[in-house]
Scaffold this motif. Structure first.
Motif, PDB file in Angstrom:
ATOM      1  N   ARG A 136     -59.464 -59.978  -2.789  1.00 14.77           N
ATOM      2  CA  ARG A 136     -60.351 -59.026  -3.452  1.00 14.77           C
ATOM      3  C   ARG A 136     -61.542 -58.708  -2.571  1.00 14.77           C
ATOM      4  NH1 ARG A 136     -64.345 -60.099  -7.334  1.00 14.77           N
ATOM      5  NH2 ARG A 136     -63.741 -62.294  -7.233  1.00 14.77           N
ATOM      6  N   GLY A 137     -61.846 -57.421  -2.471  1.00 19.26           N
ATOM      7  CA  GLY A 137     -62.981 -56.994  -1.669  1.00 19.26           C
ATOM      8  C   GLY A 137     -62.629 -56.528  -0.272  1.00 19.26           C
ATOM      9  N   GLN A 138     -61.428 -56.840   0.183  1.00 15.71           N
ATOM     10  CA  GLN A 138     -61.003 -56.405   1.512  1.00 15.71           C
ATOM     11  C   GLN A 138     -60.509 -54.961   1.472  1.00 15.71           C
ATOM     12  OE1 GLN A 138     -61.147 -58.495   4.411  1.00 15.71           O
ATOM     13  NE2 GLN A 138     -62.489 -59.500   2.929  1.00 15.71           N
ATOM     14  N   ASN A 139     -60.482 -54.326   2.632  1.00 19.87           N
ATOM     15  CA  ASN A 139     -59.935 -52.975   2.767  1.00 19.87           C
ATOM     16  C   ASN A 139     -58.495 -53.065   3.261  1.00 19.87           C
ATOM     17  OD1 ASN A 139     -62.542 -52.209   2.177  1.00 19.87           O
ATOM     18  ND2 ASN A 139     -63.053 -51.646   4.280  1.00 19.87           N
ATOM     19  N   VAL A 140     -57.660 -52.158   2.790  1.00 24.05           N
ATOM     20  CA  VAL A 140     -56.276 -52.100   3.251  1.00 24.05           C
ATOM     21  C   VAL A 140     -55.912 -50.655   3.553  1.00 24.05           C
ATOM     22  CG1 VAL A 140     -55.504 -54.150   1.990  1.00 24.05           C
ATOM     23  CG2 VAL A 140     -55.374 -51.907   0.885  1.00 24.05           C
ATOM     24  N   THR A 141     -54.985 -50.486   4.474  1.00 27.08           N
ATOM     25  CA  THR A 141     -54.506 -49.151   4.835  1.00 27.08           C
ATOM     26  C   THR A 141     -52.996 -49.169   4.904  1.00 27.08           C
ATOM     27  OG1 THR A 141     -56.492 -48.662   6.102  1.00 27.08           O
ATOM     28  CG2 THR A 141     -54.564 -47.303   6.543  1.00 27.08           C
ATOM     29  N   PHE A 142     -52.378 -48.160   4.302  1.00 26.26           N
ATOM     30  CA  PHE A 142     -50.931 -48.018   4.313  1.00 26.26           C
ATOM     31  C   PHE A 142     -50.577 -46.730   5.062  1.00 26.26           C
ATOM     32  CE2 PHE A 142     -51.441 -51.255   1.494  1.00 26.26           C
ATOM     33  CZ  PHE A 142     -51.739 -50.929   0.185  1.00 26.26           C
ATOM     34  N   ARG A 143     -49.395 -46.755   5.652  1.00 30.60           N
ATOM     35  CA  ARG A 143     -48.931 -45.581   6.380  1.00 30.60           C
ATOM     36  C   ARG A 143     -47.631 -45.080   5.804  1.00 30.60           C
ATOM     37  NH1 ARG A 143     -48.812 -43.792  12.480  1.00 30.60           N
ATOM     38  NH2 ARG A 143     -46.880 -42.566  12.515  1.00 30.60           N
ATOM     39  N   CYS A 144     -47.465 -43.765   5.834  1.00 26.10           N
ATOM     40  CA  CYS A 144     -46.226 -43.131   5.394  1.00 26.10           C
ATOM     41  C   CYS A 144     -45.788 -42.107   6.443  1.00 26.10           C
ATOM     42  CB  CYS A 144     -46.425 -42.420   4.061  1.00 26.10           C
ATOM     43  SG  CYS A 144     -45.016 -41.380   3.563  1.00 26.10           S
ATOM     44  N   ASP A 145     -44.542 -42.184   6.842  1.00 24.08           N
ATOM     45  CA  ASP A 145     -43.941 -41.179   7.722  1.00 24.08           C
ATOM     46  C   ASP A 145     -42.904 -40.404   6.918  1.00 24.08           C
ATOM     47  OD1 ASP A 145     -44.780 -43.499   9.775  1.00 24.08           O
ATOM     48  OD2 ASP A 145     -44.705 -41.562  10.810  1.00 24.08           O
ATOM     49  N   PRO A 146     -43.128 -39.118   6.721  1.00 28.75           N
ATOM     50  CA  PRO A 146     -42.206 -38.337   5.882  1.00 28.75           C
ATOM     51  C   PRO A 146     -40.940 -37.963   6.644  1.00 28.75           C
ATOM     52  CG  PRO A 146     -43.889 -36.910   6.774  1.00 28.75           C
ATOM     53  CD  PRO A 146     -44.229 -38.310   7.235  1.00 28.75           C
ATOM     54  N   ILE A 147     -40.018 -37.367   5.938  1.00 26.40           N
ATOM     55  CA  ILE A 147     -38.845 -36.780   6.583  1.00 26.40           C
ATOM     56  C   ILE A 147     -39.357 -35.670   7.503  1.00 26.40           C
ATOM     57  CG2 ILE A 147     -36.768 -35.396   6.171  1.00 26.40           C
ATOM     58  CD1 ILE A 147     -36.459 -36.976   3.520  1.00 26.40           C
ATOM     59  N   SER A 148     -38.821 -35.646   8.705  1.00 35.10           N
ATOM     60  CA  SER A 148     -39.333 -34.690   9.694  1.00 35.10           C
ATOM     61  C   SER A 148     -39.210 -33.259   9.172  1.00 35.10           C
ATOM     62  CB  SER A 148     -38.578 -34.836  11.010  1.00 35.10           C
ATOM     63  OG  SER A 148     -37.207 -34.589  10.820  1.00 35.10           O
ATOM     64  N   GLU A 149     -40.217 -32.491   9.412  1.00 38.77           N
ATOM     65  CA  GLU A 149     -40.322 -31.085   9.026  1.00 38.77           C
ATOM     66  C   GLU A 149     -40.583 -30.879   7.538  1.00 38.77           C
ATOM     67  OE1 GLU A 149     -37.536 -29.322  12.628  1.00 38.77           O
ATOM     68  OE2 GLU A 149     -37.037 -28.875  10.557  1.00 38.77           O
ATOM     69  N   HIS A 150     -40.724 -31.947   6.772  1.00 38.77           N
ATOM     70  CA  HIS A 150     -41.161 -31.772   5.390  1.00 38.77           C
ATOM     71  C   HIS A 150     -42.645 -31.446   5.407  1.00 38.77           C
ATOM     72  CE1 HIS A 150     -37.904 -33.800   2.679  1.00 38.77           C
ATOM     73  NE2 HIS A 150     -37.452 -32.770   3.374  1.00 38.77           N
TER      74      HIS A 150
END
Lengths: 118, 112
Positions: free
Chosen positions: A15-29
């Protein structure tokens, strides 16, 4: 044609920490969506992008949440000062909008990032 | 407000039998899309079938078909010849305002 990918698949934080998530979509979407899914429930919309523009944000997306899609390709979702209530599966989806004979928004989902806040 | 209701939290079916999952929705739009997604345990959500509201013909994808009743705002999913691999959580979703509104889901168990 590879599907939507998300990284990491699992994240445990305090609790209190920062988090970052990444998403790579289908190409050309050109559209990319973020949803949040809690256990036993259907996904709830958070935000979406068309190319690099963020077009809509849900009221669920508090000030601690920020999403970006800087070059219209991959996207990141950051949660600052995490709280236990943020524990959920964060799903990313992408779609190709406006390129067919009729606009449609069939969204294809990634595997999700499961966040656990201790 | 746009809402999607799945009234069956859990359903069971014998392998090779047929099962129908229910979904009702509410929208003020006349043109929209409806979807069924499948989410196997610990695996990603997969599109099962899509229905365009302006089309009267019910969508079909192999063993999966829908019964779309626009006036009743009903959108049920029929799975024929059920297989063990069909076991999953099934979500009904309504496209509204460039986003999906999901129901709470129905867990489908397939018995061998």
């Amino acid at each position: 044609d590879t599907g939507v990918s998300q990284d990491p698949r699992h994240k445990i934080t305090k609790r209190g920490q920062n988090v970052t998530f990444r998403c790579d979509p289908i190409s050309e979407h050109n559209r990319l969506y973020w949803y949040r899914q809690t256990l036993g429930q259907g996904p709830e919309f958070l935000t979406y992008f068309q190319n690099e523009a963020q077009l809509e944000k849900s009221r669920l997306l508090s000030d601690r949440f920020s999403a970006e899609r800087p070059k219209g390709s991959f996207s990141t979702l950051e949660i600052q000062r995490t709280e236990q209530g943020d524990s959920a599966m964060y799903l990313c989806a992408s779609s190709s909008w406006g390129r067919g004979s009729r606009s449609t928004d069939t969204q294809y989902f990634g595997p999700g990032t499961r966040l656990t806040v201790l | 407000a746009q809402t999607v209701t799945q009234s069956q939290p859990e359903m069971s079916v014998q392998e090779a039998e047929t099962v129908t999952l229910s979904c009702t929705y509410d929208t003020s739009e006349s043109d929209y899309y409806l979807f069924w997604y499948k989410q196997p345990p610990s695996r990603q959500m997969i599109l099962v079938i899509r229905q365009e509201a302006y089309k009267q013909q019910n969508a079909t994808e192999n063993r999966f078909s829908v019964n779309f009743q626009k006036a009743a705002k009903s959108f049920s999913l029929k799975i024929s010849d059920s297989q063990l691999g069909d076991a999953a959580m099934y979500f009904c979703a309504l496209e509204y305002g460039n986003k999906l509104v999901f129901g709470a889901g129905t867990i489908l168990r397939v018995k061998s």
